[in-house]
Scaffold this motif. Structure first.
Motif, PDB file in Angstrom:
ATOM      1  N   GLY A  76      38.529  33.251 -62.470  1.00 37.53           N
ATOM      2  CA  GLY A  76      38.223  31.801 -61.884  1.00 37.53           C
ATOM      3  C   GLY A  76      37.534  30.975 -62.536  1.00 37.53           C
ATOM      4  O   GLY A  76      38.059  29.757 -62.913  1.00 37.53           O
ATOM      5  N   ASN A  77      36.446  31.180 -63.117  1.00 34.09           N
ATOM      6  CA  ASN A  77      35.691  30.450 -64.048  1.00 34.09           C
ATOM      7  C   ASN A  77      36.375  30.225 -65.397  1.00 34.09           C
ATOM      8  O   ASN A  77      36.620  29.170 -65.920  1.00 34.09           O
ATOM      9  N   GLY A  78      37.183  31.242 -65.913  1.00 37.70           N
ATOM     10  CA  GLY A  78      38.127  30.779 -67.021  1.00 37.70           C
ATOM     11  C   GLY A  78      39.119  30.024 -66.842  1.00 37.70           C
ATOM     12  O   GLY A  78      39.345  29.355 -67.786  1.00 37.70           O
ATOM     13  N   TYR A 109      37.257  26.537 -66.853  1.00 37.96           N
ATOM     14  CA  TYR A 109      37.148  26.155 -68.320  1.00 37.96           C
ATOM     15  C   TYR A 109      38.236  25.869 -68.946  1.00 37.96           C
ATOM     16  O   TYR A 109      38.383  24.991 -69.948  1.00 37.96           O
ATOM     17  N   TYR A 110      39.251  26.843 -68.908  1.00 37.15           N
ATOM     18  CA  TYR A 110      40.669  26.590 -69.446  1.00 37.15           C
ATOM     19  C   TYR A 110      41.099  25.059 -69.299  1.00 37.15           C
ATOM     20  O   TYR A 110      41.758  24.315 -70.264  1.00 37.15           O
ATOM     21  N   ILE A 129      39.745  22.481 -68.368  1.00 37.44           N
ATOM     22  CA  ILE A 129      38.884  21.539 -68.866  1.00 37.44           C
ATOM     23  C   ILE A 129      39.024  21.430 -70.370  1.00 37.44           C
ATOM     24  O   ILE A 129      39.269  20.335 -71.050  1.00 37.44           O
ATOM     25  N   ALA A 130      39.198  22.516 -70.958  1.00 35.93           N
ATOM     26  CA  ALA A 130      39.280  22.563 -72.468  1.00 35.93           C
ATOM     27  C   ALA A 130      40.917  21.924 -72.872  1.00 35.93           C
ATOM     28  O   ALA A 130      41.008  21.142 -73.667  1.00 35.93           O
ATOM     29  N   ILE A 131      41.626  22.220 -72.059  1.00 36.77           N
ATOM     30  CA  ILE A 131      43.285  21.772 -72.237  1.00 36.77           C
ATOM     31  C   ILE A 131      43.145  20.275 -71.964  1.00 36.77           C
ATOM     32  O   ILE A 131      43.903  19.540 -72.668  1.00 36.77           O
ATOM     33  N   PHE A 132      42.600  19.975 -70.927  1.00 36.98           N
ATOM     34  CA  PHE A 132      42.442  18.550 -70.793  1.00 36.98           C
ATOM     35  C   PHE A 132      41.722  17.562 -71.840  1.00 36.98           C
ATOM     36  O   PHE A 132      42.399  16.766 -72.451  1.00 36.98           O
ATOM     37  N   ILE A 133      40.810  18.356 -72.359  1.00 35.61           N
ATOM     38  CA  ILE A 133      40.029  17.460 -73.755  1.00 35.61           C
ATOM     39  C   ILE A 133      41.213  17.595 -74.848  1.00 35.61           C
ATOM     40  O   ILE A 133      41.316  16.562 -75.697  1.00 35.61           O
TER      41      ILE A 133
END
Length: 175
Positions: A99-101, A104-105, A107-111
């Motif tokens: 769930g946390n991954g 985080y994924y 958010i990182a893909i958004f960036i």
């Protein structure tokens, strides 16, 4: 309970198939960018790839492989839950990691996607740049919302697994 785990298996398998297709599409794009960058391909290929494009595709591929690893862990946990109880601390830990991954994924893909969009817009700055920036942000956020919802859903499942484990422990202590 068996029906619920069957549905969970379908969801996890669907996510893995979608992720595998995404990894395949990125993995096929990566050699083309590298070959074009070093001028090894001369046929009808866009030659405007920059070092930033190579970095972004590499980061994207690494993030996809990370998600694949997390989803394979989740799949193993869901399929192993038939032989033992789903309500255990190890399963709660894996669900929480996944769930946390996913969050985080997302958010990182958004960036990464934002940097991709902005790198294409920097050359063409004009009056409508603010509108395009806002439009791109909205488009990127709307594309990440389903993944965030899935991540939050899996975190809720982790909490439910913890509650089930606590109830099971309490029930085992009762005579």
């Amino acid at each position: 309970m068996k029906k619920s785990t069957t549905y969970l298996k379908y969801i996890v398998n669907f996510l893995l198939i979608a992720l595998a297709l995404d990894i395949l599409s990125k993995a096929l794009k990566f050699p083309l960018i590298v070959l074009t960058k070093f001028d090894l391909v001369h046929e009808n290929t866009p030659s405007d790839f920059s070092t930033l494009d190579i970095i972004l595709v590499t980061i994207n591929l690494i993030l996809l492989i990370y998600m694949g690893w997390l989803l394979l862990k989740l799949r193993k946990t869901v399929y192993d839950s038939e032989s033992k109880s789903l309500f255990s601390k190890a399963n709660k830990s894996i669900f929480k990691q996944v769930g946390n991954g996913l969050i985080y994924y997302s958010i990182a893909i958004f960036i990464v996607r934002l940097v991709e969009k902005l790198s294409g817009q920097i050359e063409n700055i004009n009056d409508s740049s603010a509108y395009l920036f806002g439009h791109n942000i909205g488009e990127l956020i709307s594309g990440r919302i389903p993944l965030l919802v899935i991540g939050i859903f899996i975190l809720i499942l982790a909490d439910l697994i913890q509650d089930g484990y606590d109830l099971k422990q309490e029930n085992d202590l009762t005579i």
